[in-house]
Design a protein around this motif. Structure first.
Motif, PDB file in Angstrom:
ATOM      1  N   MET A   1       0.920  -1.150  -0.022  1.00 18.69           N
ATOM      2  CA  MET A   1       0.097   0.126  -0.065  1.00 18.69           C
ATOM      3  C   MET A   1       0.801   1.284  -0.119  1.00 18.69           C
ATOM      4  O   MET A   1       1.788   1.265   0.826  1.00 18.69           O
ATOM      5  CB  MET A   1      -0.795  -0.097   1.225  1.00 18.69           C
ATOM      6  CG  MET A   1      -1.936   1.206   1.179  1.00 18.69           C
ATOM      7  SD  MET A   1      -3.126   1.009   2.628  1.00 18.69           S
ATOM      8  CE  MET A   1      -1.937   0.857   4.202  1.00 18.69           C
ATOM      9  N   ASN A   2       0.539   2.343  -0.846  1.00 15.52           N
ATOM     10  CA  ASN A   2       1.181   3.638  -0.883  1.00 15.52           C
ATOM     11  C   ASN A   2       0.266   4.805  -1.105  1.00 15.52           C
ATOM     12  O   ASN A   2      -0.756   4.360  -1.188  1.00 15.52           O
ATOM     13  CB  ASN A   2       2.358   3.539  -2.168  1.00 15.52           C
ATOM     14  CG  ASN A   2       1.725   3.182  -3.182  1.00 15.52           C
ATOM     15  OD1 ASN A   2       0.817   3.811  -3.645  1.00 15.52           O
ATOM     16  ND2 ASN A   2       2.249   2.104  -4.029  1.00 15.52           N
ATOM     17  N   THR A   3       0.845   6.014  -0.921  1.00 12.24           N
ATOM     18  CA  THR A   3      -0.022   7.079  -1.010  1.00 12.24           C
ATOM     19  C   THR A   3      -1.006   7.075  -2.365  1.00 12.24           C
ATOM     20  O   THR A   3      -2.074   7.544  -2.393  1.00 12.24           O
ATOM     21  CB  THR A   3       0.775   8.387  -0.883  1.00 12.24           C
ATOM     22  OG1 THR A   3       1.636   8.368  -1.652  1.00 12.24           O
ATOM     23  CG2 THR A   3       1.391   8.387   0.511  1.00 12.24           C
ATOM     24  N   ASN A   4      -0.274   6.475  -3.550  1.00  8.27           N
ATOM     25  CA  ASN A   4      -1.310   6.464  -4.599  1.00  8.27           C
ATOM     26  C   ASN A   4      -2.498   5.584  -4.643  1.00  8.27           C
ATOM     27  O   ASN A   4      -3.249   5.824  -5.194  1.00  8.27           O
ATOM     28  CB  ASN A   4      -0.381   5.856  -5.793  1.00  8.27           C
ATOM     29  CG  ASN A   4      -0.832   6.317  -7.106  1.00  8.27           C
ATOM     30  OD1 ASN A   4      -1.125   7.628  -7.410  1.00  8.27           O
ATOM     31  ND2 ASN A   4      -0.985   5.183  -7.900  1.00  8.27           N
ATOM     32  N   ASP A   5      -2.403   4.667  -3.642  1.00  8.44           N
ATOM     33  CA  ASP A   5      -3.430   3.710  -3.535  1.00  8.44           C
ATOM     34  C   ASP A   5      -4.459   4.472  -2.844  1.00  8.44           C
ATOM     35  O   ASP A   5      -5.828   4.332  -3.091  1.00  8.44           O
ATOM     36  CB  ASP A   5      -3.042   2.412  -2.709  1.00  8.44           C
ATOM     37  CG  ASP A   5      -2.183   1.653  -3.415  1.00  8.44           C
ATOM     38  OD1 ASP A   5      -2.005   1.403  -4.595  1.00  8.44           O
ATOM     39  OD2 ASP A   5      -1.608   0.751  -2.589  1.00  8.44           O
ATOM     40  N   ARG A  35      -5.300  -2.205  -7.633  1.00  7.69           N
ATOM     41  CA  ARG A  35      -5.280  -1.347  -6.504  1.00  7.69           C
ATOM     42  C   ARG A  35      -6.325  -1.759  -5.276  1.00  7.69           C
ATOM     43  O   ARG A  35      -6.025  -1.765  -4.170  1.00  7.69           O
ATOM     44  CB  ARG A  35      -4.848  -0.021  -6.608  1.00  7.69           C
ATOM     45  CG  ARG A  35      -3.619   0.063  -7.772  1.00  7.69           C
ATOM     46  CD  ARG A  35      -2.688  -0.563  -7.297  1.00  7.69           C
ATOM     47  NE  ARG A  35      -2.027  -0.864  -5.953  1.00  7.69           N
ATOM     48  CZ  ARG A  35      -1.330  -1.774  -5.548  1.00  7.69           C
ATOM     49  NH1 ARG A  35      -1.088  -2.904  -6.196  1.00  7.69           N
ATOM     50  NH2 ARG A  35      -0.832  -1.573  -4.132  1.00  7.69           N
TER      51      ARG A  35
END
Length: 284
Positions: A1-5, A35
């Protein structure tokens, strides 16, 4: 999980569609689907209900959205806190009730731009309950609303007290004449407006139960209705004196209790260390 998710998740919720979310995020639908599936697997919940017509957040999705907005806000604050510069750059989203927008927003923008030219101010006008909800849900950084407000998560400071007056056409000489018709007509903003509540309280105090509401979504529209002798309303005296003194309007005092209204600035208590918001609060 990252901020783009986070951003993809918010895009799906905002657009109600995986396809539209992909377009908004400049990616392909298969990536959006993957995602979201990854997020659902990670949290072991279903985040969206999917029908042939629309995609909507589940209860779990609503909960996760609340936390994602907090995380997003904290990341932006961290970037500003760690920036190796004293220059403040960014955007503040400020909510205003309609009359504050008319009276104060232009001066606020000019003054703030002189002090902080690299901070962009974005204003939104709405009813106090909607603005408060937007602050709580991280859609606004702060909002000017009508007091009182009692929400544990919000800090507040009084900006000013204003005098409210009854506004009618110049046809009337005494305030008692306003309620002599068989059916009194009032022109007001939508439900949630402080001035509408004050006007209806005043009518109730006078024993008037037979009145007709005309709901208008603009300040200028309200003024036009009153000037044409189609209805009466309640507005700040300063507003009439500053912008409408040459119009065919007559104002009447409604007493201290109903006629005194406080405007407050509300913001989340967790934002107290945010440099951009602190710069805005300095003006008050």
């Amino acid at each position: 999980m990252n901020t783009n998710d986070f951003k993809i998740f918010e895009a799906v919720a905002a657009n109600g569609s995986f396809t539209k979310a992909a377009e908004a995020m400049f990616t392909v639908q298969s990536n959006v689907t993957a995602r979201i599936k990854s997020l659902e697997d990670e949290f072991a919940v279903s985040l969206f209900t999917r029908t042939s017509r629309k995609v909507e957040l589940t209860a779990a999705g609503e909960t996760l959205m609340h936390y994602f907005k907090q995380i997003g806000q904290l990341i932006e604050e961290a970037k500003r806190e760690l920036a190796q510069s004293d220059q403040l750059i960014g955007q503040l989203r400020i909510g205003c009730i309609e009359t504050t927008m008319a009276l104060k927003a232009p001066d606020m923008i000019n003054k703030f731009n002189e002090m902080y030219p690299d901070i962009e101010l974005e204003f939104k006008a709405d009813m106090s309950p909607n603005l408060i909800n937007d602050v709580l849900n991280y859609k606004l950084d702060a909002a000017f609303v009508a007091a009182p407000v009692s929400v544990p998560e919000l800090a507040q400071q009084t900006i000013k007290e204003e005098q409210l007056v009854m506004v009618a056409s110049t046809k009337y000489k005494k305030i008692e004449e306003l309620i002599q018709d068989k059916q009194v007509k009032i022109v007001v903003f939508d439900q949630g407006c402080n001035y509408r509540a004050r006007l209806e309280s005043w009518l109730s105090f006078k024993g008037v139960v037979n009145y007709k509401r005309i709901v208008v979504n603009s300040l200028e529209g309200i003024i036009n209705f009153v000037e044409a002798d189609l209805a009466i309303t309640i507005l700040p005296a300063e507003l009439i004196e500053q912008y409408y003194q040459n119009r065919k309007l007559k104002t009447f005092s409604i007493g201290k209790e109903l006629g005194t209204s406080a405007t407050i600035l509300v913001y989340r208590k967790t934002r107290l260390k945010d440099k951009l918001l602190a710069a805005f609060l300095e003006m008050y």
